[in-house]
Design an enzyme around this catalytic site. Structure first.
Site, PDB file in Angstrom:
ATOM      1  N   LYS A 105       0.838  -1.213   0.000  1.00  0.00           N
ATOM      2  CA  LYS A 105       0.000   0.000   0.000  1.00  0.00           C
ATOM      3  C   LYS A 105       0.865   1.252   0.000  1.00  0.00           C
ATOM      4  O   LYS A 105       0.631   2.190  -0.774  1.00  0.00           O
ATOM      5  CB  LYS A 105      -0.898  -0.052   1.248  1.00  0.00           C
ATOM      6  CG  LYS A 105      -1.810   1.134   1.441  1.00  0.00           C
ATOM      7  CD  LYS A 105      -2.815   0.810   2.557  1.00  0.00           C
ATOM      8  CE  LYS A 105      -3.453   2.056   3.117  1.00  0.00           C
ATOM      9  NZ  LYS A 105      -2.817   2.532   4.350  1.00  0.00           N
ATOM     10  N   TYR A 145      -2.595 -24.069   9.159  1.00  0.00           N
ATOM     11  CA  TYR A 145      -2.194 -23.708   7.800  1.00  0.00           C
ATOM     12  C   TYR A 145      -3.414 -23.297   6.971  1.00  0.00           C
ATOM     13  O   TYR A 145      -3.433 -22.225   6.367  1.00  0.00           O
ATOM     14  CB  TYR A 145      -1.483 -24.891   7.146  1.00  0.00           C
ATOM     15  CG  TYR A 145      -0.901 -24.588   5.784  1.00  0.00           C
ATOM     16  CD1 TYR A 145       0.135 -23.675   5.635  1.00  0.00           C
ATOM     17  CD2 TYR A 145      -1.388 -25.219   4.646  1.00  0.00           C
ATOM     18  CE1 TYR A 145       0.673 -23.400   4.378  1.00  0.00           C
ATOM     19  CE2 TYR A 145      -0.848 -24.955   3.397  1.00  0.00           C
ATOM     20  CZ  TYR A 145       0.176 -24.050   3.260  1.00  0.00           C
ATOM     21  OH  TYR A 145       0.706 -23.776   2.024  1.00  0.00           O
ATOM     22  N   ARG A 186       7.024 -34.424   2.975  1.00  0.00           N
ATOM     23  CA  ARG A 186       6.011 -34.531   1.925  1.00  0.00           C
ATOM     24  C   ARG A 186       6.135 -35.877   1.219  1.00  0.00           C
ATOM     25  O   ARG A 186       7.166 -36.539   1.266  1.00  0.00           O
ATOM     26  CB  ARG A 186       6.194 -33.417   0.913  1.00  0.00           C
ATOM     27  CG  ARG A 186       5.790 -32.059   1.433  1.00  0.00           C
ATOM     28  CD  ARG A 186       6.064 -31.055   0.353  1.00  0.00           C
ATOM     29  NE  ARG A 186       5.412 -29.786   0.607  1.00  0.00           N
ATOM     30  CZ  ARG A 186       6.061 -28.630   0.615  1.00  0.00           C
ATOM     31  NH1 ARG A 186       7.351 -28.575   0.414  1.00  0.00           N
ATOM     32  NH2 ARG A 186       5.399 -27.518   0.830  1.00  0.00           N
TER      33      ARG A 186
HETATM   34  N1  UDP Z   1       1.756 -39.448   2.262  1.00  0.00           N
HETATM   35  C1  UDP Z   1       2.096 -40.786   2.186  1.00  0.00           C
HETATM   36  N2  UDP Z   1       3.356 -41.168   2.571  1.00  0.00           N
HETATM   37  C2  UDP Z   1       4.286 -40.285   3.000  1.00  0.00           C
HETATM   38  C3  UDP Z   1       3.945 -38.910   3.054  1.00  0.00           C
HETATM   39  C4  UDP Z   1       2.655 -38.523   2.685  1.00  0.00           C
HETATM   40  O1  UDP Z   1       1.283 -41.643   1.788  1.00  0.00           O
HETATM   41  O2  UDP Z   1       5.417 -40.710   3.320  1.00  0.00           O
HETATM   42  C5  UDP Z   1       0.409 -39.046   1.832  1.00  0.00           C
HETATM   43  C6  UDP Z   1      -0.327 -38.074   2.751  1.00  0.00           C
HETATM   44  O3  UDP Z   1      -1.031 -38.773   3.758  1.00  0.00           O
HETATM   45  C7  UDP Z   1      -1.230 -37.363   1.777  1.00  0.00           C
HETATM   46  C8  UDP Z   1      -0.436 -37.324   0.479  1.00  0.00           C
HETATM   47  O4  UDP Z   1       0.559 -38.331   0.613  1.00  0.00           O
HETATM   48  O5  UDP Z   1      -2.397 -38.111   1.556  1.00  0.00           O
HETATM   49  C9  UDP Z   1       0.246 -35.987   0.214  1.00  0.00           C
HETATM   50  O6  UDP Z   1       0.947 -35.617   1.384  1.00  0.00           O
HETATM   51  P1  UDP Z   1       1.885 -34.353   1.448  1.00  0.00           P
HETATM   52  O7  UDP Z   1       2.375 -34.237   2.856  1.00  0.00           O
HETATM   53  O8  UDP Z   1       2.920 -34.423   0.377  1.00  0.00           O
HETATM   54  O9  UDP Z   1       0.990 -33.105   1.046  1.00  0.00           O
HETATM   55  P2  UDP Z   1      -0.520 -32.643   1.344  1.00  0.00           P
HETATM   56  O10 UDP Z   1      -1.133 -32.678   0.003  1.00  0.00           O
HETATM   57  O11 UDP Z   1      -1.193 -33.609   2.269  1.00  0.00           O
HETATM   58  O12 UDP Z   1      -0.372 -31.300   1.923  1.00  0.00           O
END
Ligand code: UDP
Length: 311
Positions: A105, A145, A186
């Site tokens: 702004k 988040y 992730r």
């Molecule tokens: N996930 C999984 N194994 C792992 C990590 C994540 O099966 O070692 C699954 C998690 O439960 C979710 C998806 O992968 O359903 C994506 O998870 P991530 O943490 O990458 O991102 P999100 O989309 O959930 O923010």
């Protein structure tokens, strides 16, 4: 343009810094390194179009000189990280976003907010269109988040309506690529790290939940398409290619030659069952669409992990 980029030393921020500089604009990168890392932008240090400022956007910080755009990519973004830093995540989405809106702004600059597909929660509309209001548990384990980003969107539009600040809101879907942290928890990071170590890949739940993965170079190209447009958004930027976690695991094991298979672990609570962006708006209004499919993107990402892990 001189662009203040909060979170510029993070995974997405560092790739965005590269793209901004490569097209001849300049970056003032602001990061407190809570999840970002200076190593992500080490190659830009000393570049005449790159300034690095270690600061917390929730606290006192100032940027001297002209500012044409303020881009807010500052936040822990991996579930593992925001579970560890829940208060910081809420602070950066509220206080931090407000400080950046004030900066925009004061400079008559465009404000760009990196929001997320998490605003859709565990969606009952599939694929997700921007007009879907979402299905979020306000006190759930991911709420720090989801709600921080929803608040950021609301604050962004309040400044737009009340103070006429030019705004752009992008909703980011799962993104992957070089410079992801192998330890960020992730699914892509975990699977590649496990596969390169010859370990079984950890599937949470039955593995039938879906995500749609966008290669980072496509993603940040979409950010600048939005910034350069006259659209406020919110607008989805993601790759509509949708995969179950079982399919992702099979692909990673194939590409790495990992024979250790998969194992099942418990599903975290409030884990969305499906996620896929509808990118009609991005295609029609921004002329943007992703070009790199999951197999190609993983082939580019796996060597980065091998190098970082020394494997
Ligand atoms: N996930 C999984 N194994 C792992 C990590 C994540 O099966 O070692 C699954 C998690 O439960 C979710 C998806 O992968 O359903 C994506 O998870 P991530 O943490 O990458 O991102 P999100 O989309 O959930 O923010």
């Amino acid at each position: 343009m001189r662009i203040v980029l909060a979170g510029g030393a993070g995974f997405l921020g560092s790739h965005l810094s590269d793209l901004i500089i490569s097209r001849g604009d300049s970056v003032v990168c602001v990061d407190n390194y809570i999840t970002g890392r200076q190593a992500n932008v080490a190659h830009l240090l000393g570049h005449e179009s790159f300034e690095l400022l270690e600061a917390d956007i929730c606290g006192d910080f100032s940027v001297d000189g002209d500012v044409d755009a303020v881009m807010n990519l500052a936040s822990p973004a991996s579930p593992k990280d925001y579970y560890e830093f829940p208060i910081e995540t809420l602070d950066v989405g509220s206080i931090g976003t407000r400080n950046l809106l004030e900066l925009a702004k004061a400079n008559d600059a465009t404000f760009f907010m990196a929001s997320t597909s998490e605003v859709y929660g565990d969606p009952s509309v599939h694929p997700q269109t921007e007009d879907y209001w979402g299905n979020v548990n306000p006190i759930g384990e991911r709420s720090m988040y989801d709600e921080a980003k929803r608040f950021s969107e609301a604050l962004t539009f309040a400044y737009h309506r009340k103070h006429d600040v030019a705004v752009r809101v992008v909703r980011i879907f799962n993104t992957y690529g070089p410079r992801m942290q192998p330890t960020d928890g992730r699914v892509v990071s975990n699977f590649i790290t496990q596969a390169l170590r010859g370990q079984a890949l950890t599937i949470y739940g039955d593995g039938l939940q879906t995500r749609s993965f966008c290669f980072v170079e496509d993603e940040v190209r979409g950010f600048l398409a939005l910034l350069d447009s006259d659209e406020t958004g919110p607008i989805n930027i993601g790759n509509p290619g949708e995969f179950t976690m079982l399919e992702l695991a099979e692909l990673v094991n194939e590409l790495t030659g990992n024979a250790a298979g998969i194992i099942y672990e418990p599903l975290p609570s409030d884990d969305p069952k499906q996620r896929q962006p509808d990118i009609t708006q991005a295609r029609e209004k921004l002329g943007w669409e992703p070009t790199i499919d999951l197999r190609t993107g993983l082939e580019r990402t796996i060597p980065h992990f091998a190098e970082v892990l020394g494997l």
